[in-house]
Design a protein around this motif. Structure first.
Motif, PDB file in Angstrom:
ATOM      1  N   ASN A  92       0.836  -1.210   0.000  1.00 45.92           N
ATOM      2  CA  ASN A  92       0.000   0.000   0.000  1.00 45.92           C
ATOM      3  C   ASN A  92       0.864   1.251   0.000  1.00 45.92           C
ATOM      4  O   ASN A  92       0.639   2.176  -0.792  1.00 45.92           O
ATOM      5  CB  ASN A  92      -0.907   0.019   1.238  1.00 45.92           C
ATOM      6  N   ILE A  93       1.844   1.251   0.908  1.00 48.25           N
ATOM      7  CA  ILE A  93       2.718   2.429   1.016  1.00 48.25           C
ATOM      8  C   ILE A  93       3.470   2.647  -0.294  1.00 48.25           C
ATOM      9  O   ILE A  93       3.500   3.761  -0.835  1.00 48.25           O
ATOM     10  CB  ILE A  93       3.712   2.257   2.205  1.00 48.25           C
ATOM     11  N   GLY A  94       4.054   1.572  -0.814  1.00 40.72           N
ATOM     12  CA  GLY A  94       4.826   1.667  -2.056  1.00 40.72           C
ATOM     13  C   GLY A  94       3.986   2.176  -3.219  1.00 40.72           C
ATOM     14  O   GLY A  94       4.378   3.111  -3.930  1.00 40.72           O
ATOM     15  N   LEU A  95       2.813   1.576  -3.384  1.00 41.28           N
ATOM     16  CA  LEU A  95       1.941   1.959  -4.508  1.00 41.28           C
ATOM     17  C   LEU A  95       1.478   3.415  -4.372  1.00 41.28           C
ATOM     18  O   LEU A  95       1.446   4.167  -5.360  1.00 41.28           O
ATOM     19  CB  LEU A  95       0.731   1.015  -4.580  1.00 41.28           C
ATOM     20  N   PHE A  96       1.148   3.799  -3.148  1.00 40.14           N
ATOM     21  CA  PHE A  96       0.694   5.185  -2.941  1.00 40.14           C
ATOM     22  C   PHE A  96       1.834   6.176  -3.202  1.00 40.14           C
ATOM     23  O   PHE A  96       1.619   7.215  -3.826  1.00 40.14           O
ATOM     24  CB  PHE A  96       0.139   5.381  -1.521  1.00 40.14           C
ATOM     25  N   LEU A  97       3.033   5.835  -2.736  1.00 38.77           N
ATOM     26  CA  LEU A  97       4.165   6.752  -2.929  1.00 38.77           C
ATOM     27  C   LEU A  97       4.467   6.955  -4.416  1.00 38.77           C
ATOM     28  O   LEU A  97       4.731   8.079  -4.849  1.00 38.77           O
ATOM     29  CB  LEU A  97       5.413   6.231  -2.197  1.00 38.77           C
ATOM     30  N   ILE A  98       4.377   5.877  -5.178  1.00 45.30           N
ATOM     31  CA  ILE A  98       4.612   6.018  -6.635  1.00 45.30           C
ATOM     32  C   ILE A  98       3.527   6.930  -7.230  1.00 45.30           C
ATOM     33  O   ILE A  98       3.815   7.835  -8.024  1.00 45.30           O
ATOM     34  CB  ILE A  98       4.626   4.643  -7.333  1.00 45.30           C
ATOM     35  N   ALA A  99       2.288   6.690  -6.811  1.00 45.81           N
ATOM     36  CA  ALA A  99       1.180   7.504  -7.318  1.00 45.81           C
ATOM     37  C   ALA A  99       1.379   8.969  -6.908  1.00 45.81           C
ATOM     38  O   ALA A  99       1.131   9.898  -7.703  1.00 45.81           O
ATOM     39  CB  ALA A  99      -0.140   6.975  -6.775  1.00 45.81           C
ATOM     40  N   PHE A 100       1.833   9.169  -5.689  1.00 46.84           N
ATOM     41  CA  PHE A 100       2.052  10.504  -5.128  1.00 46.84           C
ATOM     42  C   PHE A 100       3.086  11.261  -5.971  1.00 46.84           C
ATOM     43  O   PHE A 100       2.861  12.396  -6.398  1.00 46.84           O
ATOM     44  CB  PHE A 100       2.543  10.337  -3.677  1.00 46.84           C
ATOM     45  N   VAL A 101       4.203  10.598  -6.212  1.00 44.80           N
ATOM     46  CA  VAL A 101       5.288  11.225  -6.993  1.00 44.80           C
ATOM     47  C   VAL A 101       4.810  11.475  -8.413  1.00 44.80           C
ATOM     48  O   VAL A 101       5.008  12.570  -8.969  1.00 44.80           O
ATOM     49  CB  VAL A 101       6.552  10.321  -6.964  1.00 44.80           C
ATOM     50  N   ALA A 102       4.162  10.467  -8.990  1.00 42.57           N
ATOM     51  CA  ALA A 102       3.696  10.593 -10.380  1.00 42.57           C
ATOM     52  C   ALA A 102       2.714  11.745 -10.527  1.00 42.57           C
ATOM     53  O   ALA A 102       2.774  12.508 -11.498  1.00 42.57           O
ATOM     54  CB  ALA A 102       3.055   9.292 -10.822  1.00 42.57           C
ATOM     55  N   PHE A 103       1.829  11.880  -9.565  1.00 40.41           N
ATOM     56  CA  PHE A 103       0.810  12.945  -9.643  1.00 40.41           C
ATOM     57  C   PHE A 103       1.467  14.323  -9.478  1.00 40.41           C
ATOM     58  O   PHE A 103       1.094  15.277 -10.145  1.00 40.41           O
ATOM     59  CB  PHE A 103      -0.253  12.731  -8.574  1.00 40.41           C
ATOM     60  N   ASN A 104       2.442  14.390  -8.577  1.00 46.14           N
ATOM     61  CA  ASN A 104       3.131  15.657  -8.352  1.00 46.14           C
ATOM     62  C   ASN A 104       3.949  16.093  -9.564  1.00 46.14           C
ATOM     63  O   ASN A 104       4.203  17.282  -9.766  1.00 46.14           O
ATOM     64  CB  ASN A 104       4.017  15.578  -7.107  1.00 46.14           C
TER      65      ASN A 104
END
Lengths: 231, 280
Positions: free
Chosen positions: B262-274
């Motif tokens: 969960n953490i890994g997937l969210f962090l990738i999404a977070f960076v990608a969105f930013n």
């Protein structure tokens, strides 16, 4: 030569094998039948303890009703598993007329004289498999019941008795099971496919208490619906 | 917090959000009616391994059993229902052309993506809780209560759980089920962040879940060795709460592995969105 022949004949006639071959072993079943002829019904509380790896269950309690010759009913508020064979005491189960009886051996069972009998059913509809009984001949008590191996399943019941209402009835039965597992259509789990079925082995200890003997149980008690039968 | 409630309100104002609830209601009602009508057949199949040697008494087909039975289908249809919203939550902004409007407003990109992620988790939780309530209440009403017999066919094991212990165990099992499903939501959310339309994330997530399930369950040594590296292997850890004894270590391990996903997937999404370029 004549003397030697006589001596040989005498030895043969009095040999244990010859004596065993001559006596009628079904008389032990007769004695059992006579001993329990006065037992018409009983009600007893049972506590079942499972010591089986494939069946994880806490102790189960129920009330068991028996009425001669072969009516049995279990009453439990909760789910209750009870061994089909050897789990409850039915003195009418081993009737002389239903079996060919053969004496296997005489033995000493817990310091008392005993015999081991092989019972082969005369009608396989009534009894699909045979039994080996160990009978305490001094007290006329069945101490062990083993089923003949059938379909890869073996079962041995060791019975301990107590005195209840002038009858010697089981106080505890220890069942030793070794039965094949049939794969059921149950909860499928991912990650464990391709495993071979294991055998269900272990012990079931049944303790009996609070017997009420010959209280005149009504037939209706035994008519209630049970678990659906395997077709 | 206000942003979160607004996002939740936005999500739950769309009709497609309710497809999942309607579908679950339909599945549960149909399953329970069919189970009620074929109760004898189910019991015989369920207890086939024991019925030859044991007499069985009591209400085995009760509401708790039916609930566990329905829960077992979690890994099939619930992931799909989750992706309908989690796979659409970010990409729909691109599809409808609102992403620019959204990102020129005061809340930072980080806040927006976090709120959208939390909304996906809220929706996932709501779906599993809805399934729990539907199965338990309808199950108890139709079948009554009783002890729970779990027949782990593939492990050749029957586990008996006394009635008094079941509510707590079910609560823990559903909490674990929610935790498992959040990984599917996280994956759909990540794909949604990367995509410009909703179909891709929905199909992509389902493809990963189905392929991982299949790979982890092929009865060959190669795939068996692979299964510890697939998150789907740990998604059924809710079943362990209905085991005896409860394997706490195995549960903790599965929960941690899924949490890390969960953490890994969210962090990738977070960076990608930013880093998302909205100017072109």
């Amino acid at each position: 030569m004549k003397k030697a022949c006589c001596l040989f004949l005498l030895l043969f006639l009095f040999s244990p094998e010859f004596v065993r071959a001559q006596e009628d072993p079904s008389r032990y079943l007769d004695s059992l039948e006579k001993k329990y002829s006065g037992l018409k019904d009983y009600r007893v509380d049972v506590n079942v303890h499972f010591d089986i790896e494939a069946l994880k269950a806490p102790n189960m309690q129920a009330t068991l009703y028996y009425k001669a010759p072969d009516k049995m009913k279990v009453d439990s508020r909760n789910v209750f598993f009870f061994p089909k064979e050897g789990g409850y005491f039915n003195p009418s189960l081993f009737k002389k007329k239903d079996f060919d009886v053969r004496l296997l051996e005489r033995l000493n069972y817990e310091g008392r004289g005993a015999v081991r009998l092989r019972l082969t059913p005369t009608e396989t509809n009534r009894h699909p498999q045979g039994f080996v009984l160990t009978i305490d001949t001094e007290r006329n008590l069945i101490r062990e019941i083993s089923t003949s191996p059938s379909e890869g399943r073996t079962l041995r019941a060791v019975i301990g008795y107590g005195e209840f209402a002038n009858f010697e009835l089981p106080a505890h039965i220890e069942l030793h099971l070794d039965i094949p597992s049939v794969e059921p259509n149950g909860m499928k789990e991912f990650g464990s496919f391709g495993q071979r079925p294991k055998r269900i082995t272990g012990k079931v200890k049944i303790a009996y208490s609070n017997y009420k003997v010959n209280s005149g149980l009504r037939d209706e008690i035994f008519n209630e619906a049970e678990f659906p039968k395997l077709k | 917090m206000k942003l979160l409630w607004l996002e939740i309100f936005k999500t739950f104002s769309r009709w497609r959000t309710y497809i999942a609830f309607g579908f679950i209601a339909l599945i549960v009602i149909l399953t329970e009616i069919v189970m009620k009508l074929s109760a004898d057949e189910i019991m015989i199949r369920m207890m086939r391994s024991l019925q030859k040697d044991f007499l069985i008494f009591g209400n085995l087909l009760n509401g708790w059993f039916v609930t566990a039975f329905i829960m077992n289908s979690l890994h099939i249809h619930i992931p799909f229902l989750i992706t309908l919203v989690a796979g659409d939550i970010v990409s729909s902004e691109s599809t409808s052309g609102t992403v620019r409007l959204l990102l020129i407003r005061p809340p930072s990109r980080s806040k927006i993506i976090t709120v959208k992620y939390l909304t996906s988790l809220f929706y996932t939780t709501a779906i599993v809780l809805f399934l729990a309530c539907m199965s338990i209440f309808l199950g108890l009403a139709l079948f009554g209560s009783g002890d729970l017999i779990m027949n782990y066919a593939t492990r050749f094991r029957i586990v008996f759980i006394p009635e008094a212990e079941i509510p707590v165990r079910m609560l823990l099992a559903f909490a674990a089920a929610i935790w498992s499903m959040t990984v599917v939501a996280s994956m759909a959310f990540l794909f949604s962040t990367l995509a410009e339309n909703s179909i891709g994330p929905i199909i992509g997530t389902m493809a990963v879940v189905v392929v991982f399930f299949l790979l982890g369950n092929f009865p060959f040594d190669f795939f068996r060795a692979l299964s510890p590296y697939l998150f789907t292997t740990y998604m059924i850890f809710w079943q362990r709460f209905l085991d005896d004894p409860i394997p706490w270590q195995e549960i903790a391990r599965s929960a941690i592995i899924l949490g890390l996903h969960n953490i890994g997937l969210f962090l990738i999404a977070f960076v990608a969105f930013n880093k998302k370029d909205i100017t072109s």
